[in-house]
Scaffold this active site. Sequence first.
Site, short mmCIF file in Angstrom:
data_model
loop_
_atom_site.label_atom_id
_atom_site.label_comp_id
_atom_site.label_asym_id
_atom_site.label_seq_id
_atom_site.Cartn_x
_atom_site.Cartn_y
_atom_site.Cartn_z
N HIS A 157 75.62 113.65 24.70
CA HIS A 157 75.29 112.87 23.45
C HIS A 157 73.87 113.04 23.01
CE1 HIS A 157 72.96 110.17 26.39
NE2 HIS A 157 72.27 110.03 25.22
N ASP A 207 80.07 113.08 29.43
CA ASP A 207 78.71 113.06 28.84
C ASP A 207 77.99 114.36 29.39
OD1 ASP A 207 76.69 112.86 26.99
OD2 ASP A 207 76.14 110.83 27.84
N GLN A 299 65.73 104.62 26.67
CA GLN A 299 65.92 105.67 25.48
C GLN A 299 64.89 106.78 25.57
OE1 GLN A 299 67.41 102.51 24.97
NE2 GLN A 299 69.15 104.00 24.50
N GLY A 300 65.33 107.90 25.44
CA GLY A 300 64.65 109.18 25.47
C GLY A 300 64.66 109.81 26.81
N ASP A 301 65.26 109.14 27.97
CA ASP A 301 65.56 109.74 29.05
C ASP A 301 66.67 110.46 29.33
OD1 ASP A 301 63.11 109.05 30.69
OD2 ASP A 301 64.01 106.73 30.77
N SER A 302 67.69 110.14 28.40
CA SER A 302 69.02 110.76 28.37
C SER A 302 68.98 112.37 28.49
CB SER A 302 69.77 110.32 27.00
OG SER A 302 70.20 109.13 26.97
#
Length: 376
Positions: A157, A207, A299-302
Amino acid sequence: MITRILLLLLVLLTACPGADGNSAISGQIFLDLNKNSIKDGTDSARSGWVVWLDGNNNGLPDASEPKTLTDANGNYKLSNIAAGSYQVRHEMPVGYGSSVAATGANLNQQIVGGTNAPSGKWKAIVALLNSATTDPFQAQFCGGSLIAPDWVLTAAHCLVDSNNVVRAASSVNVAIGITKLASPLTRISVSQIIIHPSYIRPSFDNDIALLKLSSQSNADAVLPLLPSQTALAATGVNAPIVGWGTLSEGGSSPTDLQESSVPIVDQSTCVSQLAAEGSTVTANMICGGFPAGGIDTCQGDSGGPLYVSNQAGFRVAGIVSFGIGCARPNLPGVYTRVSNYDAWLASKISRGTPPNVAINIAAGEQKTQNFAVQTP
Ligand code: ARG
């Protein structure tokens, strides 16, 4: 007196498990970038690799065979082995190959004047950066893990938009093993993006994605958790998480890499907790978090790692995927279950043939066997 003799016997028996008690084979595994089969100053250790004595030469670490893992410095030692003939083998993770087997003598020396590159705790952490953006802090959009000299594991993603359009490889750079999102930092460009063919949006099943780097990195890579190692990621295990994601739900992003850890959550508990919020947790996912919340990826650690450890170091068990908000009570973070993708990874990243070195060891003998690994 009799008890004393018995005690002494017991001590002796425990200290010397057999007549060959002090036979040992030891050595080191390192990434041999210049292919000279010598561990030069910049060649880095490979930690956490399985090494075993393949007595029956079947290529598998059978239960009865002595086995160990390379430590944080890439060293292994198989002690107290019986005299005999063995094949010394190490596992060959995806992305590695051409292991040059070299006997130890001159390889055990330190290189005069060599330097150990100062490195942080999380050597395989990767920041995914927008190649068009100069400021690293502005450029960072996801995390990843270096799993082989030229391969980064991340989340699908991070690279596919809501219309299912995959980013151009040229739009992505990576920075490896850094902590601060600030200039100057070394960027490596990406030559290929591979998205799992069954990645589904918006459910985030499968994912997982790979980035092929345009040049090899000498950094210490971390290996994906294998199907045979899932016990390392059992419910309740404390799993480190790292990344540059927001510090709170909807909050600001840090410049410095953040680290924490969360316990692995029972699968059926996670399924029902996320179901209450309308999200499906599949068998391709693994969850981590505290019942009380408070610690989570955001958010941003993905794309970044959820690690589990063996005694030698870390394996990537999860890829930061999604959550309901961040760090909320009874809503663990959801991670891609990496051990389910061994076959897929092996189909995309070639791997070499594991080396197979015959060693005869006599009672009390100590032998050295190093392995210089390269890319296939
Ligand atoms: N999807 C988020 C990202 O793109 C990761 C969110 C993880 N959320 C969580 N609660 N663990 O960065």
